[in-house]
Design a protein around this motif. Structure first.
Motif, PDB file in Angstrom:
ATOM      1  N   GLN A 192       0.696  -1.240  -0.001  1.00  0.00           N
ATOM      2  CA  GLN A 192      -0.114  -0.233   0.042  1.00  0.00           C
ATOM      3  C   GLN A 192       0.781   1.368   0.023  1.00  0.00           C
ATOM      4  O   GLN A 192       1.913   1.254   0.499  1.00  0.00           O
ATOM      5  N   ARG A 193       0.295   2.313  -0.701  1.00  0.00           N
ATOM      6  CA  ARG A 193       1.126   3.627  -0.666  1.00  0.00           C
ATOM      7  C   ARG A 193       0.981   3.905   1.038  1.00  0.00           C
ATOM      8  O   ARG A 193       0.177   3.903   1.816  1.00  0.00           O
ATOM      9  N   SER A 194       2.377   4.308   1.216  1.00  0.00           N
ATOM     10  CA  SER A 194       2.873   4.874   2.694  1.00  0.00           C
ATOM     11  C   SER A 194       2.047   6.040   3.078  1.00  0.00           C
ATOM     12  O   SER A 194       2.208   7.036   2.402  1.00  0.00           O
ATOM     13  N   ARG A 195       1.241   6.034   4.124  1.00  0.00           N
ATOM     14  CA  ARG A 195       0.423   7.150   4.654  1.00  0.00           C
ATOM     15  C   ARG A 195       1.154   8.000   5.411  1.00  0.00           C
ATOM     16  O   ARG A 195       2.238   7.726   6.039  1.00  0.00           O
ATOM     17  N   ARG A 196       0.864   9.302   5.227  1.00  0.00           N
ATOM     18  CA  ARG A 196       1.563  10.475   6.060  1.00  0.00           C
ATOM     19  C   ARG A 196       2.639  10.700   5.506  1.00  0.00           C
ATOM     20  O   ARG A 196       3.416  11.678   6.107  1.00  0.00           O
ATOM     21  N   ALA A 197       3.354  10.026   4.590  1.00  0.00           N
ATOM     22  CA  ALA A 197       4.380  10.564   3.849  1.00  0.00           C
ATOM     23  C   ALA A 197       4.148  11.564   2.683  1.00  0.00           C
ATOM     24  O   ALA A 197       3.438  10.990   1.863  1.00  0.00           O
ATOM     25  N   VAL A 198       4.311  12.703   2.735  1.00  0.00           N
ATOM     26  CA  VAL A 198       4.109  13.785   1.659  1.00  0.00           C
ATOM     27  C   VAL A 198       5.063  14.614   1.281  1.00  0.00           C
ATOM     28  O   VAL A 198       6.231  14.643   1.666  1.00  0.00           O
ATOM     29  N   PHE A 199       4.890  15.175   0.104  1.00  0.00           N
ATOM     30  CA  PHE A 199       6.052  15.784  -0.606  1.00  0.00           C
ATOM     31  C   PHE A 199       6.328  16.986   0.031  1.00  0.00           C
ATOM     32  O   PHE A 199       5.267  17.803   0.529  1.00  0.00           O
ATOM     33  N   GLY A 262       1.981  19.381   1.942  1.00  0.00           N
ATOM     34  CA  GLY A 262       1.041  18.085   1.999  1.00  0.00           C
ATOM     35  C   GLY A 262       0.119  18.366   0.965  1.00  0.00           C
ATOM     36  O   GLY A 262      -0.744  17.349   0.673  1.00  0.00           O
ATOM     37  N   THR A 263      -0.084  19.428   0.062  1.00  0.00           N
ATOM     38  CA  THR A 263      -1.211  19.596  -0.846  1.00  0.00           C
ATOM     39  C   THR A 263      -0.801  19.196  -2.131  1.00  0.00           C
ATOM     40  O   THR A 263      -1.754  19.157  -3.132  1.00  0.00           O
ATOM     41  N   GLU A 264       0.621  19.049  -2.493  1.00  0.00           N
ATOM     42  CA  GLU A 264       0.836  18.636  -4.005  1.00  0.00           C
ATOM     43  C   GLU A 264       1.880  17.432  -3.603  1.00  0.00           C
ATOM     44  O   GLU A 264       2.466  17.171  -2.927  1.00  0.00           O
ATOM     45  N   SER A 265       1.558  16.515  -4.836  1.00  0.00           N
ATOM     46  CA  SER A 265       2.262  14.938  -4.820  1.00  0.00           C
ATOM     47  C   SER A 265       3.035  15.169  -6.151  1.00  0.00           C
ATOM     48  O   SER A 265       2.669  15.827  -6.976  1.00  0.00           O
ATOM     49  N   LEU A 266       3.891  14.211  -6.228  1.00  0.00           N
ATOM     50  CA  LEU A 266       4.819  13.936  -7.438  1.00  0.00           C
ATOM     51  C   LEU A 266       3.843  12.928  -8.092  1.00  0.00           C
ATOM     52  O   LEU A 266       2.912  12.395  -7.881  1.00  0.00           O
ATOM     53  N   PRO A 267       3.881  13.003  -9.613  1.00  0.00           N
ATOM     54  CA  PRO A 267       3.081  12.359 -10.303  1.00  0.00           C
ATOM     55  C   PRO A 267       3.229  10.645  -9.971  1.00  0.00           C
ATOM     56  O   PRO A 267       4.137  10.267  -9.494  1.00  0.00           O
ATOM     57  N   GLU A 268       2.017  10.004 -10.121  1.00  0.00           N
ATOM     58  CA  GLU A 268       2.031   8.590  -9.729  1.00  0.00           C
ATOM     59  C   GLU A 268       3.187   7.810 -10.022  1.00  0.00           C
ATOM     60  O   GLU A 268       3.641   6.714  -9.317  1.00  0.00           O
ATOM     61  N   GLU A 269       3.706   7.946 -11.307  1.00  0.00           N
ATOM     62  CA  GLU A 269       4.628   7.026 -11.969  1.00  0.00           C
ATOM     63  C   GLU A 269       6.150   7.744 -11.781  1.00  0.00           C
ATOM     64  O   GLU A 269       7.224   6.813 -12.053  1.00  0.00           O
ATOM     65  N   SER A 270       6.252   8.656 -11.120  1.00  0.00           N
ATOM     66  CA  SER A 270       7.712   9.180 -10.862  1.00  0.00           C
ATOM     67  C   SER A 270       8.125   8.657  -9.785  1.00  0.00           C
ATOM     68  O   SER A 270       7.531   8.047  -8.858  1.00  0.00           O
ATOM     69  N   THR A 271       9.632   8.744  -9.728  1.00  0.00           N
ATOM     70  CA  THR A 271      10.520   8.234  -8.381  1.00  0.00           C
ATOM     71  C   THR A 271      10.852   9.482  -7.510  1.00  0.00           C
ATOM     72  O   THR A 271      10.848  10.506  -8.139  1.00  0.00           O
ATOM     73  N   TRP A 272      11.074   9.040  -6.369  1.00  0.00           N
ATOM     74  CA  TRP A 272      11.694  10.222  -5.394  1.00  0.00           C
ATOM     75  C   TRP A 272      13.135  10.655  -5.761  1.00  0.00           C
ATOM     76  O   TRP A 272      13.346  11.654  -5.152  1.00  0.00           O
TER      77      TRP A 272
END
Length: 442
Positions: A192-199, A262-272
């Motif tokens: 699952q996508r890690s919750r509470r980890a935000v860009f 916490g209001t913006e995220s990286l695109p789903e397919e992108s890496t950190w």
């Protein structure tokens, strides 16, 4: 029945998910105390991920209290293992010295390559086969057939049973999902996508520059064995000569302060973490001073770009039953004060001290872990906030503005509450709480 019998917690099966700095330190200390420990690390071997690590006075004291500092120091080159404080220069114009953080020669410090640090820690394990590489945790569930046991599932299809699970699996923590999803078993087939980890709205560009090339190009800002930082609007650059003065390690930070956290995220397919052309980095710092232009112009043609993530909002709890988080999994923070690893080691110290207590047993173990959370959360969050504030100061968003006087006022003693923390007080507070709620006898 679980192997974890009342009054015999040291015989319990402890699974540590994540073999990084705080996970390995915890494993070494617990194994030396007689615990049956297994470490599960997602990577196939320890490599150069993370490049360097610096541990301040509080972290060094934690290692010493866990009994693993001296063997670690024996693996380090002979030298001055004391705090080397930052020099802050303006990144614009002629690079005026803004603030010289007062030296602290009486305070211990350890700096080394992360891979060497992990190797030195793992060498202290009584049984190296206790580190299981290539094991990416997918989920953890409470056993329906074995009271008190926990089932751990890995992406390679294997499982493991433990009595205690410690999640030291970093900012992308899977174990954090188990804590946050307290109303669900979290037994799905996919990670699952890690919750509470935000860009964090911050990217770090990292690379090495030859020291001799800097001098040849006319770099004028003084270089020494002390770390330095160019500060400026919305950005800053940390640099330090290493190995000794063969290379200069560079970390250039750029933050978008116009977007709420916490209001913006990286695109789903992108890496950190990815590689970008040097031109992109240079464009981000266009208009800065001449030494910044020289420094960035000598970076590799491909620069490593890290999209930094943090745990936000803060977790209400680091534990659930016999599962506990530590390190970045619990309170991943920005690296502006280099305090993240130290907080993980403070976590590990309190966990080890509580688990080793003769009063800790099968029946009160959940209460012991809950008390660990109650003690550690305020401290770790305070460090999270001062790390965030430090970045804002470097980027001219501090409370006293961007003048040299304002920057000096905001930078003065900014590290003091981190370095001078009373680690023994954590244990004293935890014991007081456990006695007050009846988990420990008076």
């Amino acid at each position: 029945m679980s192997q974890l019998d009342s009054g015999a917690v040291a015989k319990s099966r402890v699974a540590i998910i994540g073999g990084g700095v705080c996970g390995l330190a915890c494993a070494v200390s617990l194994q030396q105390a007689g615990f049956e420990v297994q470490v599960f690390e997602a990577t196939t071997a320890y490599g150069q991920v993370g490049a360097g690590i610096g541990l301040g006075p509080n972290a060094v004291r934690a290692l010493e209290a866990m009994g693993i500092l001296e063997p670690l120091l024996q693996r380090l080159p002979q030298g001055n293992h004391f705090v080397k404080c930052f020099l802050f220069y303006c990144g614009l114009g002629d690079h005026q010295l803004v603030y010289d953080y007062p030296a602290a020669p009486e305070l211990p410090n350890v700096s080394m390559q992360r891979a060497a640090f992990l190797e030195a820690l793992s060498s202290q394990l009584l049984d190296l086969h206790r580190i299981n590489f290539g094991k990416r945790c997918m989920s953890v569930t409470e056993s329906s057939t074995n009271s008190g046991a926990l089932n751990i599932y890995f992406t390679d299809g294997t499982t493991h049973i433990a009595d205690v699970v410690l999640g030291a699996d970093g900012i992308k923590s899977t174990i954090r999902n188990f804590i946050v999803n307290s109303g669900a078993s979290m037994g799905g087939a996919a990670v699952q996508r890690s919750r509470r980890a935000v860009f964090s709205n911050t990217v770090y560009y990292r690379g090495m520059v030859p020291y001799s090339a800097l001098l040849a190009a006319g770099f004028k800002t003084p270089m020494s064995d002390r770390p330095a930082c160019f500060v400026g609007p919305n950005k800053h650059i940390v640099f330090i000569a290493i190995k000794p003065r063969d290379l200069v390690m560079v970390s250039a930070s750029s933050t978008n302060y116009n977007v709420p956290l916490g209001t913006e995220s990286l695109p789903e397919e992108s890496t950190w973490v990815d590689d970008v052309p040097r031109d992109e980095l240079q464009k981000d710092f266009d208009g800065w001073g001449p030494d910044v232009s020289i420094l960035l112009g000598l970076m590799p043609e491909k620069v490593s770009r890290w999209s930094l993530h943090v745990v936000h909002p803060p977790l209400e709890n680091y534990t659930r039953g016999r599962v506990a988080l530590l390190g970045d999994a619990a309170h991943g923070m920005l690296p502006h004060l280099g305090a993240g690893a130290g907080q993980g080691l403070e976590d590990a110290l309190l966990l080890v001290r509580l688990l080793k207590r003769p009063e800790t047993n099968r029946d009160n173990l959940p209460a012991v872990l809950q008390t660990y959370s109650d003690v550690r959360r305020p401290r770790a969050q305070a460090v999270w906030e001062v790390s965030d504030r430090a970045g804002r100061v470097y980027d001219f968003h501090g409370p006293h503005g961007s003048t040299p006087e304002g920057l000096r006022e905001d930078l003065e003693d900014i590290c003091a509450p981190i370095w001078h923390y009373d680690l023994d007080r954590d244990l004293e507070s935890a014991i007081e709480m456990l006695r007050a709620n009846g988990s420990f006898a008076h």
